[in-house]
Write a protein that holds these residues in place. Structure first.
Motif, PDB file in Angstrom:
ATOM      1  N   SER A 828     -29.762   7.672 -33.687  1.00  0.00           N
ATOM      2  CA  SER A 828     -30.499   8.213 -32.550  1.00  0.00           C
ATOM      3  C   SER A 828     -30.002   9.602 -32.181  1.00  0.00           C
ATOM      4  CB  SER A 828     -30.365   7.275 -31.347  1.00  0.00           C
ATOM      5  OG  SER A 828     -30.969   7.837 -30.209  1.00  0.00           O
ATOM      6  N   ASP A 829     -28.699   9.797 -32.172  1.00  0.00           N
ATOM      7  CA  ASP A 829     -28.139  11.104 -31.814  1.00  0.00           C
ATOM      8  C   ASP A 829     -28.570  12.177 -32.805  1.00  0.00           C
ATOM      9  OD1 ASP A 829     -26.903   9.999 -29.624  1.00  0.00           O
ATOM     10  OD2 ASP A 829     -24.939   9.784 -30.593  1.00  0.00           O
ATOM     11  N   GLU A 830     -28.621  11.808 -34.095  1.00  0.00           N
ATOM     12  CA  GLU A 830     -29.070  12.778 -35.101  1.00  0.00           C
ATOM     13  C   GLU A 830     -30.547  13.108 -34.921  1.00  0.00           C
ATOM     14  OE1 GLU A 830     -27.869  12.700 -39.125  1.00  0.00           O
ATOM     15  OE2 GLU A 830     -26.145  11.383 -38.773  1.00  0.00           O
ATOM     16  N   VAL A 831     -31.353  12.095 -34.623  1.00  0.00           N
ATOM     17  CA  VAL A 831     -32.783  12.333 -34.388  1.00  0.00           C
ATOM     18  C   VAL A 831     -32.970  13.238 -33.178  1.00  0.00           C
ATOM     19  CG1 VAL A 831     -34.984  11.253 -33.752  1.00  0.00           C
ATOM     20  CG2 VAL A 831     -33.511  10.169 -35.467  1.00  0.00           C
ATOM     21  N   LYS A 832     -32.266  12.930 -32.095  1.00  0.00           N
ATOM     22  CA  LYS A 832     -32.403  13.736 -30.881  1.00  0.00           C
ATOM     23  C   LYS A 832     -31.964  15.183 -31.121  1.00  0.00           C
ATOM     24  CE  LYS A 832     -30.376  10.779 -27.909  1.00  0.00           C
ATOM     25  NZ  LYS A 832     -29.957  10.245 -26.595  1.00  0.00           N
ATOM     26  N   ALA A 833     -30.931  15.368 -31.935  1.00  0.00           N
ATOM     27  CA  ALA A 833     -30.477  16.728 -32.249  1.00  0.00           C
ATOM     28  C   ALA A 833     -31.565  17.514 -32.994  1.00  0.00           C
ATOM     29  CB  ALA A 833     -29.196  16.678 -33.089  1.00  0.00           C
ATOM     30  N   GLU A 834     -32.272  16.838 -33.910  1.00  0.00           N
ATOM     31  CA  GLU A 834     -33.369  17.493 -34.628  1.00  0.00           C
ATOM     32  C   GLU A 834     -34.517  17.828 -33.687  1.00  0.00           C
ATOM     33  OE1 GLU A 834     -33.702  18.084 -38.561  1.00  0.00           O
ATOM     34  OE2 GLU A 834     -31.883  18.599 -37.460  1.00  0.00           O
ATOM     35  N   LEU A 835     -34.852  16.909 -32.791  1.00  0.00           N
ATOM     36  CA  LEU A 835     -35.938  17.174 -31.850  1.00  0.00           C
ATOM     37  C   LEU A 835     -35.575  18.322 -30.908  1.00  0.00           C
ATOM     38  CD1 LEU A 835     -37.174  13.560 -30.901  1.00  0.00           C
ATOM     39  CD2 LEU A 835     -37.814  15.001 -32.842  1.00  0.00           C
TER      40      LEU A 835
END
Length: 920
Positions: A828-835
Motif C-alpha cells: 500500500s505504501d508503495e502504491v500511495k507513493a506512486e499515486l
C-alpha cells in the motif's frame, strides 16, 4: 435531540434501506439533531455502527468483516446469513469489528427518537414499531396496526373489496396448493378468471421484489413466475451442464442475489425428495441447508450426478402468491403526509413512464432507467381525483405521518390504488424527497418536519403525552431559532449537470454535495445547473423541486419549460397553498422557477463555487477559467492541470516521460477511418493484439470504455463513436452488448490502449485511490494520499453504476494487496507513493481520484516487486453518496462533510494566495 436511525435489516430491501439510512444520517439538520446510526444486520442484531462504515457502497463491503468470512475460492461477497448457524459469542465477535451490539433495553439511553429507514418484513410490518412502543421510544411513520396492515397485500385487497373500492381482481395460491396442483388446470383457471396478462406478487415484499408479469399462457413461464414469488428455483441437469465454469459462478451469484434472485440459505430437493448438502466445503451448515454460494455450486454439481432436476427453496421465502389481473394504464406514485392538524395531505403524484419493462427494483433506484413526471400529465380535475383517493386510502388504512401509495389509471379512466408503503425509499431523488421538493422542502427540512409530525402522532396515540409535548415545544423553538440564523452561512454555488455522457452522475454528485452542505451550520448551498455547449455555458439557479428531478435531462426539460413562458402547474399552486402551514415554518423561502444567471451575477450572489461536473466541461479547465476572471474560489485543480488530466492521451504521455508506468496507447482518428476503414482497422490490430481497450480520450468514469475482442467489435465501436446522428445504430450497439439506455458519446477520435493483464504476477488487482491537498506551514503543497479501494467489476470493465450507485459496485477498502498485514501495508505504501508522484507530475490541487492496476511480482510470500500501472486521473471525481472516495476518507477520519469542507477551504486559501500574488 438524539435521533437513532435504524437501517439495514433482515429484508431483501436491506441495501436500499442501508443507502436510505445514510441519506437520513447525512441530511439531518446538524443544528437541531445528533444522529445515532443503528445498523440492523440480517439476523436482527442492533449494532451501534462506527460512523465510517455508513459510507461503504454496500453492506457486504464491510459486514460481515473480511476476518469473519470462510475461505472462498472465487472471493464471493456474502451476507451474514451465509456464515451458517452462529452462537451469540461468535456473533458478538463479528459485531465488535464494526461497532458494538446494542441490546433492546439500552435503546432509550441512546436516543430520544427513532427514525425508521427499514424496509419490508422486520421494518414495515409493525415488529420494530412494537419493540419501540414497549420501551417508550417515539418513532417515525405509522404505528403497529397500520404498519402490519401496510405490508400485507392480501389483507389490503380483501379490505378494498369489502369496502367496494376499485382494485384489480385477484386470487391466491398457497405453497402447499402449488406443490400438489394440476398446474395446467390451475393456469387455465387463472386465465379464465383474471384474464391475461397476469401479475404475480410476493405478498409481503416491497420494491417490486418477487414480481412477474405473465403475458402468454405458457406452462414453463407460469411455473417460473410462481416460483419467483415463492423464492424458489427449479434447475434441470441440462440447464446446469449448458453453463461453463465461469458462467456457473455468475449464475449462482445472480440466483443468490436477495434483490433479483432467491437469496440464501436454501434447501435443495431432488426428485426422490432426498435433501442434498455438501459437507466438504468447510462452510458451516446444517443438514439440508446450504448457506454459501460456493457450497451451492458444489451441491449442484453433486446433485446432477444423481438426478435430472432439483428444486431450490429459500428458507425465508413466501408461503403464498398473490395473482392479480393486469391493469393496462398509466402508473403513478403519491406521497401522502399529515399536515400540522393531523389530516392527510397528498403531494403531487408522479407518473412513472417506462417501456415494456416492469418498474422493478433497478428501475426504481437507478436514475434514468424510468422517467418520473411530477405532477402526472393529466387535467387538473383528474390529478385532484388521484390525490383525494390517496388521502382516503391513507385514512382508511389508518396510516400516520406519511406513506407512499402506488396506483394505476386504466385506459377506461378507472382509478386503482395498490401496494401502499409505510416506509418509502429514501435515496436522494426518490419519490419521498422528489415530491416534498415540489412544495419547497429540501431533504433536511422534510426530515425535520417528519420528526416533528411523528412526535405529535405518537403523543396523540397516548405515548408519554407530557414528555413528548415538551419535546415538541423544544423542537418548535429550535426550528424557529434556526430560521433566524439562515442568512449567516457562507453561500456556495454547487454547479452540476453539463452536457456530457456523465451528466446524470454529475447531478447525483451535485445533489449529494448540496445535501451535505444544506444540513450543515456553516454553509448555505445554491444549486446551479450548467447546460449549453462548448461555445456557450448557460447557468441556471434551480429551485429545490427542479434540482431533485430524476436526472439531468429532466432538469433541462423543466428549464426549457420555464423559459418557454409556462407558469407553475395549477395543481402545484393548489398543493403549495394547502401546504403553506408546513412550508412557512420549515422551508424558509418560497419556491420559484429556474432562473438564468450570468457568471458576473453568480459572483455577486455566492462566496465560492463547488464544481460537481464530470468530463467536459468541468474537468477541462474551461469553467475554472471563467471563475478565476471573477475571483471566485472553486474546488479541484487549476486551469492548466485540468486541461491536461481531461486528455487521457496527454496524461499518459506526461506520466511516461516522468518514468511512471502506463499502458501503450495511441489515438485513432475519424479522418483516418473515413479515408480507409480497412487500413484503419489493420493498423490498430498490428499495434494492439486483441483484446485491447478502446475509450474516449476526454471523457471520464467508464463512459464508453470497452474491451475490444475482435474485428466486429472494433468496427462497431468505431461506427458508434464516429457517428453523426445522436441516436445509436441498433446493429453496432448489439455487437457491443450496450446496456439499457447506456450512453455512448460522439467523438472525432478515440484512445486505444493495451489491455493491462496479470502478466505472470503473483497478485493482480484494479484499484482507485483518492487524495487531498493542503497548504503546509512553509507555503508549499502537501499531498495526502488515502488508502486505495480494490474495484471488482462484474463485467469486462467497471460500469458507471458500479462506480457510483448505491448497492451496485463492489469496492473493498482498503485494497486486499496481501493477506498478511505488514506485507499489505508495504505494498500500500508503495502504491500511495506512486499515486503521489502522479499528483506532483500533473500539478493536481484540491483533490482527485487516480485509477490504476497493481501487480505484485515474485515467488516469495513477502517482499515482491510492486508495479503500478496508471489508467486515468479524475480531477473532479464523482461525489455520489456511494462512491468509494468517501470510504477512503473515512479511514483517515474525515466524514464526507469534513472532506467537502477541506476541499472548499483549500480553494478559498488558493484564491487568497492568487490575489496576494497578483497584487504584489
Amino acid at each position: 435531540m438524539k435521533i437513532g436511525i435504524f437501517f439495514g435489516g433482515p429484508s431483501r430491501e436491506r441495501e436500499i434501506s442501508f443507502a436510505g439510512g445514510r441519506t437520513v444520517y447525512d441530511n439531518l439538520d446538524k443544528a437541531l439533531f445528533q444522529a445515532v446510526p443503528i445498523f440492523v444486520d440480517s439476523r436482527g442484531n442492533f449494532i451501534l455502527l462506527d460512523w465510517h462504515y455508513i459510507y461503504k457502497g454496500t453492506i457486504r463491503d464491510f459486514y460481515p468483516p473480511v476476518a469473519a468470512l470462510p475461505a472462498s475460492e472465487h472471493q464471493l461477497q456474502v451476507y451474514m446469513e451465509s456464515l451458517g448457524a452462529l452462537g451469540t459469542a461468535e456473533q458478538d465477535a463479528i459485531i465488535a469489528e464494526v461497532g458494538r451490539r446494542v441490546l433492546p433495553h439500552e435503546l432509550p439511553e441512546l436516543m430520544d427518537f427513532a427514525f425508521l429507514a427499514l424496509h419490508g418484513p422486520g421494518g414495515e410490518d409493525g415488529a420494530i414499531q412494537g419493540l419501540l412502543e414497549w420501551y417508550g421510544i417515539p418513532y417515525s411513520g405509522s404505528g403497529i396496526l397500520a404498519s402490519a396492515f401496510g405490508i400485507d397485500k392480501i389483507a389490503q385487497k380483501k379490505l378494498l373489496k369489502a369496502l367496494g373500492k376499485p382494485t384489480p381482481d385477484f386470487r391466491t395460491i398457497t405453497a402447499e396448493e402449488w406443490d400438489t396442483a394440476d398446474r395446467g388446470a390451475l393456469l387455465n383457471y387463472l386465465t379464465r378468471e383474471l384474464g391475461l396478462p397476469l401479475v404475480f406478487k410476493a405478498p409481503r415484499q416491497g420494491s417490486s421484489i418477487g414480481i412477474s408479469i405473465l403475458r402468454e399462457p405458457t406452462p414453463a413461464q407460469f411455473a417460473a413466475a410462481v416460483e419467483r414469488s415463492l423464492f424458489r428455483k427449479t434447475v434441470t441437469r441440462d440447464d446446469w451442464h449448458r453453463l461453463g465454469a465461469q458462467d456457473k459462478i455468475v449464475w449462482v451469484q445472480h440466483l443468490t442475489d436477495i434483490r433479483e434472485g432467491i437469496g440464501l440459505p436454501v434447501t435443495l430437493s431432488i426428485s426422490d425428495e432426498q435433501l442434498v448438502a455438501d459437507h466438504t466445503t468447510g462452510m458451516r451448515q446444517e443438514p439440508g441447508l446450504i448457506y454459501h454460494p460456493e457450497a451451492l455450486l458444489q451441491a449442484l454439481d453433486l446433485a446432477f450426478g444423481a438426478t435430472g432436476s432439483v428444486l431450490l427453496t429459500n428458507v425465508d421465502g413466501e408461503a403464498q402468491v398473490l395473482v392479480e389481473s393486469f391493469v393496462a394504464g398509466r402508473e403513478f406514485s403519491c406521497i401522502v403526509v399529515e399536515d400540522p392538524d393531523g389530516n392527510p395531505l397528498a403531494l403531487p403524484p408522479t407518473e412513472i413512464v417506462k417501456g415494456e419493462e416492469m418498474f422493478d427494483y433497478r428501475s426504481k433506484y437507478l436514475p434514468g432507467l424510468a422517467r418520473k413526471i411530477t405532477p402526472i400529465d393529466l387535467p387538473e380535475a383528474e390529478i385532484q381525483r388521484i390525490r383525494e383517493a390517496c388521502e382516503e386510502m391513507f385514512r382508511t388504512f389508518g396510516f400516520q405521518v406519511y406513506a407512499r401509495l402506488d396506483g394505476f389509471l386504466s385506459k377506461d379512466n378507472q382509478l386503482f390504488l395498490n401496494d401502499p408503503n409505510t416506509t418509502s425509499g429514501m435515496l436522494p431523488a426518490s419519490f419521498f424527497f422528489h415530491q416534498a421538493a415540489e412544495i419547497g422542502l429540501n431533504p433536511s427540512q422534510f426530515l425535520t418536519y417528519l420528526i416533528r409530525t411523528s412526535l405529535a402522532a405518537r403523543r396523540r396515540a397516548g405515548m408519554k403525552p407530557v414528555q413528548l409535548g415538551t419535546l415538541v415545544q423544544q423542537l418548535d423553538a429550535a426550528v424557529a431559532a434556526r430560521q433566524q440564523h439562515e442568512q449567516e452561512r457562507t453561500k456556495v454555488a454547487v454547479i452540476m449537470g453539463g452536457y456530457s455522457s456523465e451528466r446524470h452522475i454529475s447531478v447525483e454528485s451535485g445533489r449529494n454535495i448540496y445535501e451535505k452542505l444544506s444540513s450543515s451550520i456553516k454553509y448555505e448551498p445554491v444549486p446551479v445547473f450548467l447546460t449549453g455547449n462548448s461555445q456557450e455555458f448557460r447557468l441556471y439557479v434551480l429551485p429545490i423541486n427542479v434540482m431533485l428531478k430524476d436526472n439531468a435531462d429532466d432538469i433541462r426539460e423543466k428549464i426549457e419549460h420555464a423559459e418557454a413562458g409556462h407558469g407553475l402547474h395549477p395543481v402545484l399552486e393548489r398543493i403549495r397553498r394547502e401546504a403553506s402551514a408546513i412550508t412557512s415554518t420549515y422551508a424558509g423561502q418560497p419556491t420559484a422557477q429556474p432562473r438564468r444567471i450570468s457568471f458576473e451575477e453568480l459572483a455577486q450572489e455566492v462566496d465560492e463555487v463547488f464544481i460537481a461536473l464530470h468530463g467536459r466541461p468541468g474537468e477541462d479547465g474551461a469553467l475554472q477559467q471563467e471563475l478565476e476572471k471573477l475571483g471566485l474560489p472553486y474546488n479541484g485543480s487549476g486551469v492548466e492541470s485540468s486541461s491536461i488530466t481531461i486528455n487521457k492521451f496527454e496524461t499518459n504521455r506526461r506520466l511516461r516521460e516522468a518514468g511512471l508506468r502506463v499502458a501503450e496507447h495511441r489515438m485513432a482518428a475519424r479522418l483516418e477511418w473515413q479515408a480507409d476503414a480497412e487500413s484503419f482497422y489493420r493498423s490498430l490490430e498490428t499495434q494492439f493484439p486483441y483484446p485491447f481497450i478502446a475509450k474516449p480520450a476526454d471523457d471520464g468514469c467508464s463512459s464508453a470504455v470497452k474491451k475490444i475482442k475482435n474485428r466486429a467489435e472494433l468496427a462497431a465501436f468505431s461506427q458508434l463513436i464516429f457517428r453523426r446522428q445522436e441516436e445509436l445504430m441498433p446493429e453496432p450497439a448489439t455487437v457491443l452488448n450496450l446496456g439499457f439506455k447506456e450512453e455512448f458519446p460522439q467523438k472525432d477520435a478515440f484512445l486505444v490502449e493495451t489491455l493491462i493483464s496479470r502478466d505472470g504476477a503473483r497478485h493482480f488487482l484494479e484499484v482507485t485511490g483518492g487524495l487531498l491537498t493542503h497548504w503546509q506551514a512553509d507555503g508549499t503543497l502537501g499531498i495526502e494520499v488515502f488508502e486505495a479501494s480494490e474495484a471488482l467489476a462484474t463485467g469486462e470493465v467497471l460500469s458507471l453504476e458500479e462506480k457510483f450507485l448505491a448497492g451496485e459496485g463492489q469496492n473493498i477498502t482498503p485494497a486486499r494487496y496481501a493477506p498478511e498485514s505488514a506485507e499489505r501495508q508495504r505494498i500500500s505504501d508503495e502504491v500511495k507513493a506512486e499515486l503521489k508522484r502522479v499528483a506532483e507530475v500533473l500539478n493536481i490541487q484540491g483533490y482527485a481520484r487516480i485509477d490504476a492496476f497493481v501487480r505484485v511480482r515474485g515467488e516469495a510470500e513477502f517482499g515482491g516487486a510492486v508495479e503500478v500501472i496508471i489508467i486515468e486521473v479524475n480531477s473532479l471525481p464523482g461525489m455520489t453518496p456511494a462512491t468509494c472516495i468517501f470510504h477512503q476518507t473515512a479511514l483517515s477520519g474525515y466524514t464526507p462533510y469534513d472532506f467537502i469542507d477541506r476541499i472548499l477551504e483549500f480553494g478559498k486559501e488558493r484564491n487568497e494566495k492568487l490575489s496576494l500574488g497578483a497584487r504584489s
